[in-house]
Design an enzyme around this catalytic site. Structure first.
Site, mmCIF file in Angstrom:
data_model
loop_
_atom_site.group_PDB
_atom_site.id
_atom_site.type_symbol
_atom_site.label_atom_id
_atom_site.label_comp_id
_atom_site.label_asym_id
_atom_site.label_seq_id
_atom_site.Cartn_x
_atom_site.Cartn_y
_atom_site.Cartn_z
ATOM 1 N N ALA A 186 43.124 48.583 30.515
ATOM 2 C CA ALA A 186 42.213 49.632 30.037
ATOM 3 C C ALA A 186 41.690 50.371 31.257
ATOM 4 O O ALA A 186 41.673 49.821 32.370
ATOM 5 C CB ALA A 186 41.075 48.989 29.258
ATOM 6 N N GLU A 228 48.130 43.365 26.555
ATOM 7 C CA GLU A 228 47.767 43.337 25.132
ATOM 8 C C GLU A 228 48.554 44.375 24.333
ATOM 9 O O GLU A 228 48.979 44.112 23.207
ATOM 10 C CB GLU A 228 46.255 43.566 24.992
ATOM 11 N N GLU A 251 40.712 40.349 33.011
ATOM 12 C CA GLU A 251 39.401 40.912 32.658
ATOM 13 C C GLU A 251 38.240 40.117 33.238
ATOM 14 O O GLU A 251 37.206 40.678 33.596
ATOM 15 C CB GLU A 251 39.255 40.986 31.128
HETATM 16 N N1 CAA Z 1 41.821 51.494 35.325
HETATM 17 C C1 CAA Z 1 41.640 52.643 36.017
HETATM 18 N N2 CAA Z 1 42.343 52.950 37.119
HETATM 19 C C2 CAA Z 1 43.277 52.075 37.530
HETATM 20 C C3 CAA Z 1 43.523 50.867 36.851
HETATM 21 C C4 CAA Z 1 42.747 50.591 35.698
HETATM 22 N N3 CAA Z 1 42.931 49.486 34.959
HETATM 23 N N4 CAA Z 1 44.497 50.198 37.503
HETATM 24 C C5 CAA Z 1 44.859 50.968 38.546
HETATM 25 N N5 CAA Z 1 44.125 52.100 38.553
HETATM 26 C C6 CAA Z 1 44.186 53.196 39.532
HETATM 27 C C7 CAA Z 1 43.546 52.810 40.835
HETATM 28 O O1 CAA Z 1 42.146 52.948 40.772
HETATM 29 C C8 CAA Z 1 44.211 53.778 41.792
HETATM 30 O O2 CAA Z 1 43.591 55.036 41.656
HETATM 31 P P1 CAA Z 1 43.071 55.832 42.990
HETATM 32 O O3 CAA Z 1 44.338 56.122 43.735
HETATM 33 O O4 CAA Z 1 42.401 57.029 42.425
HETATM 34 O O5 CAA Z 1 42.182 54.888 43.725
HETATM 35 C C9 CAA Z 1 45.623 53.920 41.219
HETATM 36 O O6 CAA Z 1 45.541 53.480 39.872
HETATM 37 C C10 CAA Z 1 46.635 53.029 41.933
HETATM 38 O O7 CAA Z 1 46.135 51.706 41.917
HETATM 39 P P2 CAA Z 1 46.032 50.788 43.237
HETATM 40 O O8 CAA Z 1 45.809 51.625 44.439
HETATM 41 O O9 CAA Z 1 45.034 49.715 42.947
HETATM 42 O O10 CAA Z 1 47.522 50.219 43.246
HETATM 43 P P3 CAA Z 1 48.009 48.835 43.888
HETATM 44 O O11 CAA Z 1 49.491 48.887 43.849
HETATM 45 O O12 CAA Z 1 47.328 48.591 45.188
HETATM 46 O O13 CAA Z 1 47.471 47.692 42.884
HETATM 47 C C11 CAA Z 1 47.067 46.682 40.710
HETATM 48 C C12 CAA Z 1 47.983 47.604 41.583
HETATM 49 C C13 CAA Z 1 47.130 45.239 41.240
HETATM 50 C C14 CAA Z 1 47.615 46.739 39.285
HETATM 51 C C15 CAA Z 1 45.609 47.207 40.790
HETATM 52 O O14 CAA Z 1 45.610 48.594 40.519
HETATM 53 C C16 CAA Z 1 44.688 46.551 39.796
HETATM 54 O O15 CAA Z 1 44.266 45.428 40.008
HETATM 55 N N6 CAA Z 1 44.327 47.240 38.685
HETATM 56 C C17 CAA Z 1 43.378 46.758 37.707
HETATM 57 C C18 CAA Z 1 43.983 45.673 36.839
HETATM 58 C C19 CAA Z 1 42.962 45.181 35.846
HETATM 59 O O16 CAA Z 1 41.954 44.617 36.172
HETATM 60 N N7 CAA Z 1 43.264 45.402 34.546
HETATM 61 C C20 CAA Z 1 42.383 44.995 33.467
HETATM 62 C C21 CAA Z 1 41.516 46.129 33.078
HETATM 63 S S1 CAA Z 1 40.243 45.638 31.929
HETATM 64 C C22 CAA Z 1 40.986 45.629 30.433
HETATM 65 O O17 CAA Z 1 42.164 45.884 30.309
HETATM 66 C C23 CAA Z 1 40.071 45.248 29.288
HETATM 67 C C24 CAA Z 1 40.756 44.893 28.044
HETATM 68 O O18 CAA Z 1 40.929 43.800 27.631
HETATM 69 C C25 CAA Z 1 41.307 45.902 27.210
#
Ligand code: CAA
Length: 258
Positions: free
Chosen positions: A66, A112, A132
């Protein structure tokens, strides 16, 4: 088909293809993308020319969850009031089989969303996780329920409590994905699979999907009875007559979806 900004929608034969397309955010699922995916699935689901739907992302990310930037400022009364994420439930109501083709990250809502599809074909680079808890929340689009049913309590509990990811090999061993293909072959393999499904009788494929899904909602005895009644119903279709006649006459069936 409607105009969309966060997804691409295409058709190949009887397969509707939805590609998540927010590359700069690794396909993070914001509200607009949620509305668009649900609208596209519902549109394809009611299209008589479509016999299967393929949902995919990019090579780097199916979806990284998300959209955290959109979610961060929300209050309890907002998320509770709008029943945030409940719109995703509408995907479960789709009757057309949906195949997920997952490469790269399928994290949080991404995992999901893949699990909301009928089955997942993974590339060898796929990574699945429910991280999460690291953000101070828990899964909200069914992860605690569908992951547990897919891989069992031990792995689901560990993943939901620690946020660790599973690679494709572990996901296949655990039963989360139907199979793994090399990343360069993922799209073609998934499209071939969806095309095979779309070549079957659509009403019978819908019955088959309904019968398998019933296994998650009922007891074994009730599920077996449900299956038998639906099996009986297939004899009301012209496609049952055609399928069996084609076998006996040693030719390919020509299903009429009737
Ligand atoms: N939401 C918003 N933006 C996101 C995102 C997310 N879930 N995941 C990645 N992005 C964005 C980053 O902020 C970044 O944007 P900027 O360049 O503007 O900073 C861009 O995508 C590229 O991401 P990274 O620079 O972080 O890329 P990476 O290759 O270094 O890392 C990753 C990849 C490990 C997937 C890392 O992006 C990450 O950990 N993302 C979040 C994963 C996460 O926590 N997901 C769960 C979300 S909560 C949820 O889903 C709730 C639910 O149950 C529905």
């Amino acid at each position: 088909m409607s105009e969309f900004e966060t997804i691409l929608v295409d058709r190949k034969g009887r397969v509707g293809i939805i590609t998540l397309n927010r590359p700069k955010a690794l396909n993070a699922l914001n509200s607009q993308l949620m509305h668009e995916v649900v609208a596209a699935v519902e549109e394809l689901d009611t299209d008589a020319e479509i016999g299967a739907i393929l949902l995919t992302g990019s090579e780097k990310a199916f979806a990284a969850g998300a959209d955290i930037k959109e979610m961060a400022p929300k209050t309890f009364s907002e998320v509770y009031g709008e029943d945030f994420f409940s719109e995703w439930d509408r995907l479960s109501a789709a009757r057309t089989p949906i195949v997920a083709a997952v490469s790269g990250y399928a994290l949080g809502g991404g995992c999901e969303l893949a699990m909301l599809c009928d089955f997942i074909i993974a590339s060898d680079t796929a990574k699945f996780g429910q991280p999460e808890i690291k953000l101070g929340v828990i899964p909200g689009i069914g992860g605690s329920q569908r992951l547990t049913r897919a891989v069992g309590k031990a792995k689901a509990m560990e993943m939901v409590l620690t946020g660790r990811n599973m690679d494709a090999e572990e996901a296949e061993r655990a039963g989360l994905v139907s199979r793994i293909v090399p990343v360069a072959e993922l799209f073609d393999a998934a499209l071939e699979t969806a095309t095979t499904i779309a070549s079957m009788s659509l009403p019978v494929a819908i019955m088959a999907k309904e019968a398998v899904n019933r296994a998650f909602e009922t007891t074994l005895a009730e599920g077996v009875k449900f299956e038998r009644r639906v099996f009986h119903s297939t004899f009301a279709t012209a496609d049952q007559k055609e399928g069996m006649a084609a076998f006996i006459e040693k030719r390919a069936p020509e299903f009429k979806n009737a």
